[in-house]
Scaffold this motif. Structure first.
Motif, PDB file in Angstrom:
ATOM      1  N   ILE A   6     -51.169 -62.126 -28.530  1.00  0.00           N
ATOM      2  CA  ILE A   6     -52.103 -61.154 -29.295  1.00  0.00           C
ATOM      3  C   ILE A   6     -53.268 -62.607 -29.048  1.00  0.00           C
ATOM      4  N   LEU A   7     -52.415 -63.364 -29.099  1.00  0.00           N
ATOM      5  CA  LEU A   7     -53.579 -65.098 -29.490  1.00  0.00           C
ATOM      6  C   LEU A   7     -54.326 -65.496 -28.811  1.00  0.00           C
ATOM      7  N   THR A 284     -59.458 -53.571 -28.445  1.00  0.00           N
ATOM      8  CA  THR A 284     -58.149 -54.011 -29.939  1.00  0.00           C
ATOM      9  C   THR A 284     -57.078 -53.141 -29.645  1.00  0.00           C
ATOM     10  N   GLN A 285     -58.023 -51.666 -29.438  1.00  0.00           N
ATOM     11  CA  GLN A 285     -56.908 -50.807 -29.517  1.00  0.00           C
ATOM     12  C   GLN A 285     -55.811 -50.441 -28.275  1.00  0.00           C
ATOM     13  N   GLN A 286     -56.388 -50.604 -27.796  1.00  0.00           N
ATOM     14  CA  GLN A 286     -55.104 -50.692 -26.279  1.00  0.00           C
ATOM     15  C   GLN A 286     -54.342 -51.973 -27.130  1.00  0.00           C
ATOM     16  N   ARG A 287     -54.525 -52.946 -26.892  1.00  0.00           N
ATOM     17  CA  ARG A 287     -52.949 -53.558 -27.987  1.00  0.00           C
ATOM     18  C   ARG A 287     -52.230 -53.040 -29.332  1.00  0.00           C
ATOM     19  N   ASP A 294     -50.845 -46.215 -34.369  1.00  0.00           N
ATOM     20  CA  ASP A 294     -51.644 -45.585 -33.924  1.00  0.00           C
ATOM     21  C   ASP A 294     -52.942 -45.783 -34.976  1.00  0.00           C
ATOM     22  N   PRO A 295     -53.939 -46.042 -34.226  1.00  0.00           N
ATOM     23  CA  PRO A 295     -54.764 -46.916 -34.642  1.00  0.00           C
ATOM     24  C   PRO A 295     -56.558 -46.027 -35.499  1.00  0.00           C
TER      25      PRO A 295
END
Length: 327
Positions: A6-7, A284-287, A294-295
């Protein structure tokens, strides 16, 4: 591994445009980094998600957004810090369903979880994953329930903190399964609990799914059920609680940004718009989906407040009926 990934995540071109607004002036924002207080341990699922969101916010807002982990007494220490922070937009809270049960769980809070906070944006919802130490003989949910029922008070379960999502979901499970008795062992976040689950000091961990999937995939722990209405793509063979024999049991945590009450509306609105834009970003959504989140990218401060009200109305009676205690 997950956190480092993530970073390393870069920010897409879609998040770069608001840098123009940054050059035009800071408006009501203080000229200092914005603190995003996470009342959960570093490395746990909430912290990992908070850092993903903070990275995107740093590219949307006039000042850099920095995550600070402030743990203790469940989520009380970090939440109290934000309640008493300056009302200038320099400090926000990144919290979960734990916020909705603070009033029912603690009788001596120095702050009010409703009056002293302004919900800013609901970012997403996450189911819970029931995991066992591999040496536990139970191979399915029915066997686990029978084992615990036959030995009340013998087995331990871990949580990410008193009153947190894991504690709440586990107590609801024990209640739904017929009033099972297990010993609660609270930790300062999910990450510190995992070693004890792996080495057998804990029998069970109803973990946030985003933090439990990998250990189940690699066989380090045994997954029994997922607390959502449908199976999750990361573990397609793992049944829901209903499929495993406990119909009606569902539990989720959720992620929300809060401001201290009294922060200027302009600042709250800008943070809301920035948070929604971050969640809408495809990468971001994919991550987030990879983390089993669930975004949500369509909330306003008003709808976030309504969500919190509904969650409090849902969970506070459960806490009182179960007789849940902070530790």
């Amino acid at each position: 591994m997950q956190r480092r990934g993530i970073l390393r995540l870069g920010v897409s071109a879609g998040l770069a445009a608001p840098a123009i607004a940054r050059a035009q002036g800071t408006g009501g924002w203080p000229r200092q980094p914005v603190r995003l207080i996470c009342p959960f341990a570093a490395g746990g699922p909430t912290d990992v998600a908070a850092r993903l969101v903070a990275e995107g916010l740093s590219n949307m807002l006039p000042e850099r957004v920095v995550v600070e982990n402030r743990t203790g007494s469940g989520v009380v220490v970090g939440t109290e810090l934000v309640a008493k922070a300056p009302k200038d937009g320099s400090t926000f809270l990144y919290s979960t369903v734990a916020h909705s049960v603070l009033r029912a769980l603690f009788s001596n809070l120095s702050f009010d979880p409703v009056r002293d906070f302004q919900p800013v944006a609901l970012l997403g919802t996450i189911p819970m994953l029931l995991q066992l130490n591999n040496n536990v003989p139970a191979r399915n949910l029915g066997e686990l329930i029978a084992m615990v029922r036959a030995n009340p008070g013998r087995y331990d379960y871990g949580s990410s903190g008193a009153g947190g999502a894991v504690h709440l979901a586990t107590e609801l499970f024990l209640h739904a399964a017929g009033g099972l008795k297990m010993n609660h062992v609270p930790y300062r976040g999910s990450a510190p609990a995992m070693p004890d689950l792996l080495n057998g000091n804990l029998t069970m961990f109803l973990n946030v799914a985003s933090d439990g999937v990998e250990s189940v995939k690699r066989g380090a722990t045994r997954g029994l059920a997922i607390s959502s209405a449908r199976r999750i793509p990361q573990l397609p063979d793992l049944p829901t609680f209903a499929e495993a024999g406990l119909p009606g049991y569902e539990a989720y945590t959720w992620h929300m940004i809060f401001a201290p009450a009294g922060v200027p509306e302009e600042v709250v609105r800008r943070m809301n718009e920035a948070a929604n834009a971050v969640v809408r970003d495809p990468r971001t959504q994919q991550r987030m989906v990879e983390m089993t989140i669930d975004p949500r990218s369509d909330t306003t401060p008003e709808t976030a407040s309504a969500w919190l009200k509904g969650e409090m109305e849902k969970w506070e009676p459960v806490v009182r009926a179960i007789g849940m205690t902070p530790a």
